[in-house]
Design an enzyme around this catalytic site. Structure first.
Site, mmCIF file in Angstrom:
data_model
loop_
_atom_site.group_PDB
_atom_site.id
_atom_site.type_symbol
_atom_site.label_atom_id
_atom_site.label_comp_id
_atom_site.label_asym_id
_atom_site.label_seq_id
_atom_site.Cartn_x
_atom_site.Cartn_y
_atom_site.Cartn_z
ATOM 1 N N SER A 108 0.858 -1.184 0.000
ATOM 2 C CA SER A 108 0.000 0.000 0.000
ATOM 3 C C SER A 108 0.896 1.237 0.000
ATOM 4 C CB SER A 108 -0.859 -0.031 1.262
ATOM 5 O OG SER A 108 -1.431 1.239 1.482
ATOM 6 N N SER A 109 0.369 2.349 -0.510
ATOM 7 C CA SER A 109 1.175 3.577 -0.534
ATOM 8 C C SER A 109 1.490 4.079 0.873
ATOM 9 C CB SER A 109 0.459 4.668 -1.341
ATOM 10 O OG SER A 109 -0.812 4.932 -0.794
ATOM 11 N N CYS A 110 0.775 3.559 1.901
ATOM 12 C CA CYS A 110 1.058 4.020 3.265
ATOM 13 C C CYS A 110 2.346 3.435 3.833
ATOM 14 C CB CYS A 110 -0.119 3.742 4.193
ATOM 15 S SG CYS A 110 -0.314 2.022 4.576
ATOM 16 N N TYR A 137 -0.129 -1.127 10.362
ATOM 17 C CA TYR A 137 -0.416 -1.747 9.054
ATOM 18 C C TYR A 137 0.791 -1.601 8.133
ATOM 19 C CZ TYR A 137 -3.111 -2.145 4.626
ATOM 20 O OH TYR A 137 -3.609 -2.484 3.388
ATOM 21 N N LYS A 141 3.102 -4.430 6.278
ATOM 22 C CA LYS A 141 3.280 -4.455 4.814
ATOM 23 C C LYS A 141 4.766 -4.365 4.439
ATOM 24 C CE LYS A 141 -0.948 -4.840 3.331
ATOM 25 N NZ LYS A 141 -1.356 -6.016 2.541
ATOM 26 N N HIS A 180 -12.737 3.260 4.039
ATOM 27 C CA HIS A 180 -11.907 4.334 3.481
ATOM 28 C C HIS A 180 -12.802 5.512 3.109
ATOM 29 C CE1 HIS A 180 -9.168 0.854 2.751
ATOM 30 N NE2 HIS A 180 -8.305 1.731 3.222
HETATM 31 N N1 LIG Z 1 -8.576 -0.844 -0.345
HETATM 32 C C1 LIG Z 1 -7.565 -0.034 -0.601
HETATM 33 O O1 LIG Z 1 -7.731 1.202 -0.707
HETATM 34 C C2 LIG Z 1 -6.181 -0.581 -0.780
HETATM 35 C C3 LIG Z 1 -5.157 0.314 -1.103
HETATM 36 C C4 LIG Z 1 -3.860 -0.155 -1.279
HETATM 37 C C5 LIG Z 1 -3.605 -1.507 -1.123
HETATM 38 N N2 LIG Z 1 -4.604 -2.359 -0.818
HETATM 39 C C6 LIG Z 1 -4.246 -3.796 -0.619
HETATM 40 O O2 LIG Z 1 -5.045 -4.650 -1.385
HETATM 41 C C7 LIG Z 1 -5.252 -5.875 -0.669
HETATM 42 C C8 LIG Z 1 -6.732 -6.192 -0.630
HETATM 43 O O3 LIG Z 1 -7.439 -5.129 -0.056
HETATM 44 P P1 LIG Z 1 -9.035 -5.008 -0.214
HETATM 45 O O4 LIG Z 1 -9.333 -3.552 -0.236
HETATM 46 O O5 LIG Z 1 -9.495 -5.886 -1.317
HETATM 47 O O6 LIG Z 1 -9.527 -5.582 1.177
HETATM 48 P P2 LIG Z 1 -10.924 -6.288 1.540
HETATM 49 O O7 LIG Z 1 -11.967 -5.898 0.579
HETATM 50 O O8 LIG Z 1 -11.135 -6.050 2.988
HETATM 51 O O9 LIG Z 1 -10.620 -7.830 1.311
HETATM 52 C C9 LIG Z 1 -9.698 -8.506 2.082
HETATM 53 C C10 LIG Z 1 -9.880 -9.998 1.913
HETATM 54 O O10 LIG Z 1 -8.916 -10.641 2.747
HETATM 55 C C11 LIG Z 1 -9.490 -11.808 3.263
HETATM 56 N N3 LIG Z 1 -8.948 -12.077 4.584
HETATM 57 C C12 LIG Z 1 -8.799 -11.204 5.616
HETATM 58 N N4 LIG Z 1 -8.321 -11.856 6.695
HETATM 59 C C13 LIG Z 1 -8.181 -13.166 6.324
HETATM 60 C C14 LIG Z 1 -7.751 -14.319 7.002
HETATM 61 N N5 LIG Z 1 -7.356 -14.296 8.287
HETATM 62 N N6 LIG Z 1 -7.741 -15.499 6.313
HETATM 63 C C15 LIG Z 1 -8.144 -15.536 5.031
HETATM 64 N N7 LIG Z 1 -8.545 -14.468 4.330
HETATM 65 C C16 LIG Z 1 -8.572 -13.299 4.979
HETATM 66 C C17 LIG Z 1 -10.985 -11.593 3.343
HETATM 67 O O11 LIG Z 1 -11.586 -12.828 3.034
HETATM 68 P P3 LIG Z 1 -13.153 -13.206 3.302
HETATM 69 O O12 LIG Z 1 -13.953 -12.251 2.467
HETATM 70 O O13 LIG Z 1 -13.279 -14.601 2.826
HETATM 71 O O14 LIG Z 1 -13.390 -13.020 4.777
HETATM 72 C C18 LIG Z 1 -11.239 -10.509 2.315
HETATM 73 O O15 LIG Z 1 -11.900 -11.012 1.184
HETATM 74 C C19 LIG Z 1 -4.610 -5.681 0.704
HETATM 75 O O16 LIG Z 1 -3.346 -6.281 0.727
HETATM 76 C C20 LIG Z 1 -4.473 -4.194 0.820
HETATM 77 O O17 LIG Z 1 -3.359 -3.833 1.591
HETATM 78 C C21 LIG Z 1 -5.897 -1.933 -0.642
HETATM 79 C C1 LIG Z 2 -5.137 2.913 1.591
HETATM 80 C C2 LIG Z 2 -5.376 3.054 3.078
HETATM 81 O O1 LIG Z 2 -5.268 4.370 3.436
HETATM 82 C C3 LIG Z 2 -5.499 4.649 4.794
HETATM 83 O O2 LIG Z 2 -5.097 5.930 5.020
HETATM 84 P P1 LIG Z 2 -5.893 7.155 4.506
HETATM 85 O O3 LIG Z 2 -5.598 7.411 3.070
HETATM 86 O O4 LIG Z 2 -5.590 8.282 5.424
HETATM 87 O O5 LIG Z 2 -7.378 6.611 4.745
HETATM 88 P P2 LIG Z 2 -8.876 7.063 4.552
HETATM 89 O O6 LIG Z 2 -9.639 6.441 5.656
HETATM 90 O O7 LIG Z 2 -9.322 6.763 3.172
HETATM 91 O O8 LIG Z 2 -8.906 8.665 4.776
HETATM 92 C C4 LIG Z 2 -8.350 9.559 3.853
HETATM 93 C C5 LIG Z 2 -8.605 10.988 4.289
HETATM 94 O O9 LIG Z 2 -10.005 11.266 4.170
HETATM 95 C C6 LIG Z 2 -10.471 11.902 5.345
HETATM 96 N N1 LIG Z 2 -11.910 11.633 5.494
HETATM 97 C C7 LIG Z 2 -12.899 12.578 5.404
HETATM 98 N N2 LIG Z 2 -14.084 12.038 5.651
HETATM 99 C C8 LIG Z 2 -13.879 10.726 5.881
HETATM 100 C C9 LIG Z 2 -14.745 9.639 6.186
HETATM 101 O O10 LIG Z 2 -15.957 9.788 6.315
HETATM 102 N N3 LIG Z 2 -14.177 8.412 6.320
HETATM 103 C C10 LIG Z 2 -12.826 8.210 6.175
HETATM 104 N N4 LIG Z 2 -12.324 6.961 6.308
HETATM 105 N N5 LIG Z 2 -11.971 9.224 5.931
HETATM 106 C C11 LIG Z 2 -12.499 10.465 5.770
HETATM 107 C C12 LIG Z 2 -9.587 11.326 6.440
HETATM 108 O O11 LIG Z 2 -9.615 12.147 7.599
HETATM 109 C C13 LIG Z 2 -8.225 11.315 5.723
HETATM 110 O O12 LIG Z 2 -7.661 12.609 5.765
HETATM 111 C C14 LIG Z 2 -4.659 3.842 5.730
HETATM 112 O O13 LIG Z 2 -5.106 4.052 7.056
HETATM 113 C C15 LIG Z 2 -4.622 2.444 5.380
HETATM 114 O O14 LIG Z 2 -3.589 1.850 6.087
HETATM 115 C C16 LIG Z 2 -4.461 2.198 3.901
HETATM 116 O O15 LIG Z 2 -3.133 2.397 3.517
#
Ligand SMILES: NC(=O)c1ccc[n+]([C@@H]2O[C@H](COP(=O)([O-])OP(=O)(O)OC[C@H]3O[C@@H](n4cnc5c(N)ncnc54)[C@H](OP(=O)(O)O)[C@@H]3O)[C@@H](O)[C@H]2O)c1
Ligand SMILES: C[C@@H]1O[C@H](OP(=O)(O)OP(=O)(O)OC[C@H]2O[C@@H](n3cnc4c(=O)[nH]c(N)nc43)[C@H](O)[C@@H]2O)[C@@H](O)[C@H](O)[C@@H]1O
Length: 312
Positions: A108-110, A137, A141, A180
């Site tokens: 992740s970019s974080c 987190y 990562k 998010h």
């Molecule tokens: N979302 C973002 O903005 C974002 C940004 C950057 C990188 N990523 C990366 O992309 C990847 C996927 O993220 P996502 O957004 O798709 O997350 P998500 O929608 O929450 O999906 C995560 C999946 O992981 C599975 N999982 C979690 N804990 C598990 C465990 N103990 N055993 C087996 N499976 C498990 C879950 O399976 P079940 O559904 O079967 O429970 C779920 O389907 C992560 O590595 C994340 O760091 C996401």
């Molecule tokens: C991709 C993910 O990014 C995450 O960081 P990060 O971009 O700040 O995660 P977000 O939760 O998407 O929040 C991004 C920005 O949006 C603001 N924000 C405004 N309104 C809202 C709201 O209603 N909900 C949420 N969630 N935010 C909100 C929040 O304060 C922050 O500045 C990391 O914590 C994870 O580890 C991961 O890397």
């Protein structure tokens, strides 16, 4: 990858995993292995070993993780560190034990320092302190990135790490506390419109800048990397464009057709001020994103809320 290769997509019900499965099927890959977390808890080493012994996948796409927005990360740091360390370590180790040909790890970019020069180049990893709200987190990562790098160095394993920017798309989490920002805003503005509320509250100062990529573009990038990238360094995946959270709120308000006000809640954390990825390394390999942010938000709004955007 050969079209009949046996591919394990870990986390196939998640937003990223389901996008990977859709894309793999579209491109003709049909020999996919999947398990839900109920069927296989990847934190359990013995069960993961038994799964690899039985299935013997040739390729592994590691999209399973404990994931959440800023508040979830900040509230449950022990879970975010422990769950992610356990599950990713088990999958990476068993991939080595069972001679997996290639593994893609999703970071992740974080993972990059809080006060990084912008745009963020891959070599800025581990050059200064992390953003505290997602330190746990990010540390998990970074351990995953390094484990892939070290398996390559010590054992010659072809394990690669992709660093996606903030993602959105079908199958996102809409829980207001743990999600998010983009899904949270879509839900807040939609519900405010439906209920005739005069204002929508968004968290923080509205000034942090974020970059957003549609998960279908990410899935194409991941398959592109599996065919075209083999190196120890992580590789960034993003659009190379960002906007402020307040600008995002105005965009989502516009897409949903809400006409009320936007209120800022300064008691909520901002997180990192900016995390714009330098995506020149991936672009040099021939990948570009295709889904523009406004179009992507409108598409997700229609898919998830069954409502046609006023600007689509
Ligand atoms: N979302 C973002 O903005 C974002 C940004 C950057 C990188 N990523 C990366 O992309 C990847 C996927 O993220 P996502 O957004 O798709 O997350 P998500 O929608 O929450 O999906 C995560 C999946 O992981 C599975 N999982 C979690 N804990 C598990 C465990 N103990 N055993 C087996 N499976 C498990 C879950 O399976 P079940 O559904 O079967 O429970 C779920 O389907 C992560 O590595 C994340 O760091 C996401
Ligand atoms: C991709 C993910 O990014 C995450 O960081 P990060 O971009 O700040 O995660 P977000 O939760 O998407 O929040 C991004 C920005 O949006 C603001 N924000 C405004 N309104 C809202 C709201 O209603 N909900 C949420 N969630 N935010 C909100 C929040 O304060 C922050 O500045 C990391 O914590 C994870 O580890 C991961 O890397």
């Amino acid at each position: 990858m050969e079209k009949n290769a046996k591919i394990y997509v870990a986390g196939h019900r998640g937003m990223v995993g389901s996008a990977l499965v859709r894309r793999l099927k579209l491109e003709g890959y049909h020999n996919l292995v999947v398990r839900t977390s109920q069927e296989l808890d990847l934190r359990k080493q013995v069960d993961v070993a038994a799964f690899f012994e039985t299935e013997k996948p040739e390729y592994v796409l590691l999209a399973a993780a404990k994931v959440g927005g800023i508040q979830a990360n900040n509230t449950y740091p022990a879970d975010f560190l422990l769950d992610n360390l356990q599950l990713q370590t088990n999958v990476i180790e068993q991939s080595h034990q069972h001679s997996v040909r290639k593994l893609l790890f999703l970071g992740s970019s974080c993972v990059y320092p809080k006060m990084c020069p912008q745009p963020i180049r891959e070599e800025y990893l581990l050059t200064s302190p992390l953003e505290p709200t997602n330190e746990a987190y990010a540390i998990a990562k970074i351990a995953g990135i390094k484990l892939c790098e070290y398996f390559r160095k010590q054992h010659g394993c072809d394990y690669i790490s992709a660093m996606p920017t903030n993602l959105y798309g079908p199958g996102d989490n809409y829980d207001l506390a743990n999600s998010h920002v983009l899904p949270a805003m879509l839900r807040k503005f939609h519900e405010a419109k439906m209920n005739g509320q005069p204002e929508v509250v968004i968290w923080g100062s509205g000034t942090p800048r974020r970059e957003f990529l549609h998960v279908d573009d990410l899935a194409i990038a991941c398959l592109h990397l599996l065919d075209n990238y083999s190196a120890p360094a992580p590789i960034n995946v993003g659009t190379g464009e960002d906007l402020t959270i307040l600008e995002l709120a105005e965009l989502v308000r516009n897409v949903t057709g809400y006409t009320g006000n936007i209120q800022l809640d300064a008691t909520k954390p901002d997180g990192t001020p900016r995390k714009l990825l330098d995506v020149s390394r991936l672009r040099a390999l021939g990948w570009e994103h295709h889904i523009d942010l406004r179009e992507g938000i409108a598409r997700v709004y229609q898919e998830s809320f069954g409502t046609v955007s006023s600007v689509a």
